[in-house]
Design a protein around this motif. Structure first.
Motif, short mmCIF file in Angstrom:
data_model
loop_
_atom_site.label_atom_id
_atom_site.label_comp_id
_atom_site.label_asym_id
_atom_site.label_seq_id
_atom_site.Cartn_x
_atom_site.Cartn_y
_atom_site.Cartn_z
N ALA A 375 0.82 -1.21 0.00
CA ALA A 375 0.00 0.00 0.00
C ALA A 375 0.86 1.26 0.00
O ALA A 375 0.58 2.23 -0.73
CB ALA A 375 -0.93 -0.01 1.21
N LEU A 376 1.92 1.27 0.81
CA LEU A 376 2.78 2.44 0.87
C LEU A 376 3.50 2.68 -0.46
O LEU A 376 3.63 3.82 -0.92
CB LEU A 376 3.80 2.28 2.00
CG LEU A 376 3.23 2.26 3.42
CD1 LEU A 376 4.35 2.04 4.44
CD2 LEU A 376 2.50 3.56 3.72
N LEU A 377 3.96 1.60 -1.09
CA LEU A 377 4.62 1.75 -2.39
C LEU A 377 3.65 2.25 -3.45
O LEU A 377 4.00 3.11 -4.27
CB LEU A 377 5.22 0.41 -2.81
CG LEU A 377 6.50 -0.03 -2.10
CD1 LEU A 377 6.89 -1.43 -2.52
CD2 LEU A 377 7.63 0.95 -2.40
N ALA A 378 2.43 1.71 -3.45
CA ALA A 378 1.44 2.13 -4.45
C ALA A 378 1.08 3.61 -4.29
O ALA A 378 1.02 4.36 -5.27
CB ALA A 378 0.19 1.26 -4.34
N LEU A 410 -7.72 3.17 3.27
CA LEU A 410 -8.79 2.27 3.72
C LEU A 410 -8.32 0.82 3.69
O LEU A 410 -8.66 0.03 4.58
CB LEU A 410 -10.01 2.46 2.82
CG LEU A 410 -11.34 1.89 3.31
CD1 LEU A 410 -11.74 2.48 4.65
CD2 LEU A 410 -12.43 2.14 2.27
N PHE A 411 -7.52 0.47 2.69
CA PHE A 411 -6.98 -0.88 2.62
C PHE A 411 -6.04 -1.17 3.79
O PHE A 411 -6.05 -2.28 4.35
CB PHE A 411 -6.24 -1.05 1.29
CG PHE A 411 -5.66 -2.41 1.07
CD1 PHE A 411 -6.45 -3.45 0.64
CD2 PHE A 411 -4.31 -2.65 1.30
CE1 PHE A 411 -5.91 -4.72 0.43
CE2 PHE A 411 -3.77 -3.90 1.10
CZ PHE A 411 -4.57 -4.94 0.67
N MET A 435 -15.80 -6.89 3.07
CA MET A 435 -16.58 -5.89 2.34
C MET A 435 -15.73 -4.66 2.02
O MET A 435 -15.90 -4.03 0.97
CB MET A 435 -17.80 -5.48 3.17
CG MET A 435 -18.86 -6.56 3.28
SD MET A 435 -19.46 -7.08 1.66
CE MET A 435 -20.03 -5.54 0.99
N THR A 436 -14.79 -4.33 2.90
CA THR A 436 -13.95 -3.17 2.65
C THR A 436 -13.01 -3.41 1.48
O THR A 436 -12.89 -2.57 0.58
CB THR A 436 -13.13 -2.83 3.92
OG1 THR A 436 -14.03 -2.61 5.01
CG2 THR A 436 -12.30 -1.58 3.70
N ILE A 437 -12.34 -4.58 1.47
CA ILE A 437 -11.35 -4.82 0.42
C ILE A 437 -11.98 -5.26 -0.90
O ILE A 437 -11.35 -5.14 -1.96
CB ILE A 437 -10.31 -5.87 0.87
CG1 ILE A 437 -10.99 -7.24 1.08
CG2 ILE A 437 -9.59 -5.42 2.11
CD1 ILE A 437 -10.02 -8.34 1.42
N ALA A 438 -13.24 -5.75 -0.86
CA ALA A 438 -13.86 -6.25 -2.09
C ALA A 438 -14.75 -5.23 -2.77
O ALA A 438 -14.98 -5.34 -3.98
CB ALA A 438 -14.69 -7.50 -1.78
N THR A 439 -15.25 -4.23 -2.05
CA THR A 439 -16.17 -3.27 -2.66
C THR A 439 -15.71 -1.82 -2.52
O THR A 439 -15.65 -1.10 -3.51
CB THR A 439 -17.57 -3.42 -2.05
OG1 THR A 439 -17.50 -3.22 -0.62
CG2 THR A 439 -18.16 -4.80 -2.32
N ALA A 440 -15.37 -1.41 -1.30
CA ALA A 440 -15.03 0.00 -1.10
C ALA A 440 -13.67 0.35 -1.68
O ALA A 440 -13.52 1.29 -2.46
CB ALA A 440 -15.09 0.33 0.40
N VAL A 441 -12.64 -0.42 -1.29
CA VAL A 441 -11.28 -0.10 -1.74
C VAL A 441 -11.16 -0.12 -3.26
O VAL A 441 -10.63 0.83 -3.86
CB VAL A 441 -10.27 -1.08 -1.09
CG1 VAL A 441 -8.90 -0.95 -1.75
CG2 VAL A 441 -10.17 -0.80 0.41
N PRO A 442 -11.64 -1.17 -3.96
CA PRO A 442 -11.51 -1.16 -5.43
C PRO A 442 -12.19 0.01 -6.11
O PRO A 442 -11.69 0.52 -7.12
CB PRO A 442 -12.15 -2.50 -5.85
CG PRO A 442 -12.05 -3.36 -4.65
CD PRO A 442 -12.22 -2.44 -3.49
N PHE A 444 -12.56 3.10 -5.00
CA PHE A 444 -11.69 4.28 -4.90
C PHE A 444 -10.46 4.14 -5.80
O PHE A 444 -10.03 5.12 -6.44
CB PHE A 444 -11.26 4.49 -3.45
CG PHE A 444 -12.33 5.03 -2.56
CD1 PHE A 444 -12.83 6.31 -2.73
CD2 PHE A 444 -12.87 4.25 -1.55
CE1 PHE A 444 -13.83 6.82 -1.91
CE2 PHE A 444 -13.87 4.73 -0.73
CZ PHE A 444 -14.35 6.02 -0.91
N LEU A 445 -9.89 2.94 -5.87
CA LEU A 445 -8.70 2.74 -6.70
C LEU A 445 -9.02 2.94 -8.17
O LEU A 445 -8.22 3.53 -8.92
CB LEU A 445 -8.12 1.34 -6.47
CG LEU A 445 -7.62 1.03 -5.05
CD1 LEU A 445 -6.99 -0.35 -5.00
CD2 LEU A 445 -6.65 2.09 -4.56
N VAL A 446 -10.15 2.45 -8.62
CA VAL A 446 -10.55 2.62 -10.03
C VAL A 446 -10.72 4.10 -10.36
O VAL A 446 -10.31 4.57 -11.43
CB VAL A 446 -11.84 1.83 -10.31
CG1 VAL A 446 -12.47 2.28 -11.62
CG2 VAL A 446 -11.54 0.34 -10.35
#
Length: 670
Positions: A375-378, A410-411, A435-442, A444-446
């Motif tokens: 996450a920090l690298l990204a 959030l991730f 639910m956080t990593i499968a719906t919310a995080v993606p 925001f990333l998209v």
């Protein structure tokens, strides 16, 4: 130095160093335990020798593939997609090294079982017992899987004809390093997951570093002037990052195993000191390459450069041999350490967390040593790319930066905060994490449009070699990406994987196995990203559905998600009972009540990602309509509204036609 001499040097130094250090620290002496037999001197000597050969073969395989995929240019830019010239030579090296990896891995499997079982290699029925060890015992499976992946790389390197295949086999070889980390000296009881993660980073860094240097030495005769300089410069950049990765992971890994300064005087500390000294020497050589060596090479003064490279290679291989000795040396036990672990410590690798209260939702914290660096690298790369665009005068929307950084923040909370701490203890917190990593995080990333930013910020190569930008562009337009990015496929993956995961043994496997847990996290982030990208994506890719159909995809997908949550709320069967029940948690709700709460949270937490997707879709729809309207206006300006003129002329001709016998005008041909 000839290729044969270099190969002999590489594969002989590490076993000699490993045996020498083990002899100095007493690691070759047999451990005689009353009532247990020993495997004998053949196994005692053969195991470290075989492990050193396996490790060096793995390093050469990975490093040569990485150099071939990212550093070496083709003989002509027009042959960028073809494996030829220096790349072909490197793949021949890969085929030999991967074959050595395969067979030394098989031999290591036999030596390891001989040591564990206390049986000599000639014991009756030894071979069938080794097969059982490779298929039934976790440690044996690690060794077998690594060798199996090496066999795929060995065969693939011989058959590879296109550059894309080199990338596929590079990824396969990198995957084969993970079982080595699992079976390495990092594995333990407490902090096992952190130790394995750090060991994997260490192995990755040292593999690209050492193997890449071997590749440069072996391929230098096939590269002429500028191509050799470019290859060395690119490898030097990779080696610098690998040095940083090896140093950080090594320090943190040593901190997990050494308890206090007095541990440095133990055999483990002495071997660790020898390995650290070797890496410091190599770091000095790397500095020389960056400051002096490449400049001399650019002037055609290559002899001194090659001599220094050979010395650097010998020291690096010796450090790899020290790593083998380190894996065979037990770390010192902390004073006052408990003799027996609790059930929670044995299963979780850490102590049972305290009772979950309101404050723990914000204060509970255990850094995930795998996903936190990712996450920090990204986030760091994204911010650096935005600053690079701004330095050259280009603009990048602030909202995209906020979405990307917020998504990774959030991730981090989901993997290192309260959901990460309690996710393997409480089903309800697991569902919050899911639910956080499968719906919310993606989502925001998209909305951060990382592919668009990368294509604008990364440097374009013109010599036919493939850098990060070229590999990214090739992947985006590849047939797997086109299939997976289509809305129906992405939605099906999201829905089917949800039911298949929780209503099968995969859920409990992800709780028990560190590898399965990492794959679970990656899978749900990926499927969520594919779904969000097919609906509200900004990045280039396959043609997306019309906006009304995207609305339908969202409604159907989240409808199935809600149905899953409701069905889980109605069930009276506890999921993964042999995991949650054995933990013997003394606080909180009962297993069934906690599962009902988790299903309820899964239903409720699907609403705000749905709202974000809905708003983003509406905004996208409005912008698309505006773009279409502007396109039509520009077309009308260019052709003086020719479509409207023709339309009016058609109606004029229709009105001018005389009526037929029935009194109706027959329509003219448009």
């Amino acid at each position: 130095m000839s290729r044969a001499t270099a190969v002999v040097l590489v594969f002989s130094v590490a076993p000699v160093v490993a045996l020498g250090l083990l002899a100095l620290t007493g690691g070759l002496r047999p451990e005689e335990v009353e009532g247990f037999s020993t495997a004998g001197p053949v196994t005692r000597l053969g195991l470290p020798i075989t492990q050193a050969i396996r490790d060096i073969a793995a390093l050469v395989t990975v490093g040569a593939l990485v150099v071939a995929a990212t550093c070496v240019p083709p003989s002509e830019p027009s042959k960028a997609q073809v494996v030829e010239g220096a790349r072909r030579k490197l793949l021949d090296v890969v085929a030999m090294a991967a074959s050595a990896w395969l067979w030394s891995g098989v031999a290591l499997l036999g030596f390891t079982y001989s040591e564990v079982a206390g049986l000599p290699l000639t014991a009756p029925g030894f071979a069938p017992q080794v097969v059982d060890f490779a298929t039934q015992v976790e440690f044996g499976r690690y060794l077998a899987i690594s060798s199996a992946l090496a066999s795929i790389v060995a065969v693939g390197a011989l058959r590879a004809r296109q550059t894309g295949a080199v990338g596929v086999y590079t990824v396969t070889a990198l995957m084969a390093l993970w079982p080595i980390a699992l079976a390495g000296h990092a594995a333990g009881s407490l902090n096992h997951n952190d130790a394995v993660n750090l060991q994997a980073m260490h192995v990755l860094g040292i593999s690209v570093w050492v193997g890449g240097l071997v590749a440069v030495v072996l391929v230098r005769s096939a590269l002429c002037g500028p191509a050799l300089v470019d290859t060395v410069e690119r490898y030097s950049t990779l080696a610098g990052w690998c040095l940083l990765l090896v140093a950080i992971s090594g320090v943190l890994g040593a901190g997990l195993r050494l308890y206090g300064p007095q541990a440095l005087s133990s055999p483990y500390g002495l071997v660790l000191g020898a390995k650290t000294a070797a890496l410091f020497v190599v770091a000095a050589f790397g500095w020389w390459h960056r400051r002096v060596g490449i400049r001399h090479l650019r002037k055609g003064q290559s002899r001194a450069f090659h001599r220094i490279v050979v010395v650097e290679l010998v020291v690096l291989v010796a450090a790899a041999g020290a790593g083998v000795a380190l894996s065979r040396t037990p770390p010192p036990a902390p004073s006052g350490a408990a003799e027996r672990l609790t059930v929670a410590q044995a299963l979780l690798g850490t102590d049972m967390p305290e009772a979950l209260r309101a404050a723990e939702w914000f204060t509970a914290w255990k850094p995930d040593s795998f996903w936190l660096p990712v996450a920090l690298l990204a986030a760091g790369w994204y911010v650096g790319a935005v600053l690079r665009l701004r330095d050259r005068g280009d603009r990048w929307p602030l909202g995209r930066t906020v979405a990307w950084v917020g998504g990774w923040a959030l991730f981090v909370w989901a993997t290192s905060g309260a959901p990460g701490v309690y996710g393997r203890v409480l089903f309800s917190m697991h569902m919050v994490q899911h639910m956080t990593i499968a719906t919310a995080v993606p989502t925001f990333l998209v909305l951060g449009a990382p592919v668009t930013l990368a294509l604008r910020a990364l440097t374009r190569r013109t010599d036919g070699s493939r850098g990060p930008r070229e590999w990214l562009l090739g992947f985006v337009h590849s047939w797997p990406a086109r299939i997976l990015s289509s809305a129906p496929v992405a939605a099906a993956l999201f829905v089917i994987s949800l039911a298949a995961f929780y209503y099968s043994s995969l859920f409990e496997l992800a709780l028990r196995s560190h590898t399965a847990h990492l794959l679970m996290t990656f899978h749900f982030v990926l499927t969520g990203y594919l779904l969000a990208n097919s609906v509200v994506g900004i990045d280039p890719g396959p043609r997306r559905l019309a906006h009304p159909f995207r609305v339908l995809v969202i409604l159907v997908t989240f409808g199935f998600h809600a149905l899953f949550s409701v069905s889980l709320m109605a069930t009276q069967q506890v999921l993964a009972p042999t995991w949650f029940g054995v933990l013997d948690r003394s606080w909180g709700r009962t297993l069934l009540d906690d599962q009902y709460l988790g299903a309820s949270l899964g239903w409720a937490l699907g609403d705000y990602p749905l709202a974000i997707l809905g708003v983003a879709l509406i905004v996208s729809w409005v912008k698309a309509d505006r773009r279409e309207r502007r396109r039509l206006d520009r077309k009308a300006d260019r052709d003086r509204d020719l479509d409207l003129v023709r339309y009016n002329e058609y109606f004029a001709r229709l009105n001018a036609r005389p009526p037929d016998v029935s009194g109706r005008s027959s329509p003219p041909t448009p």
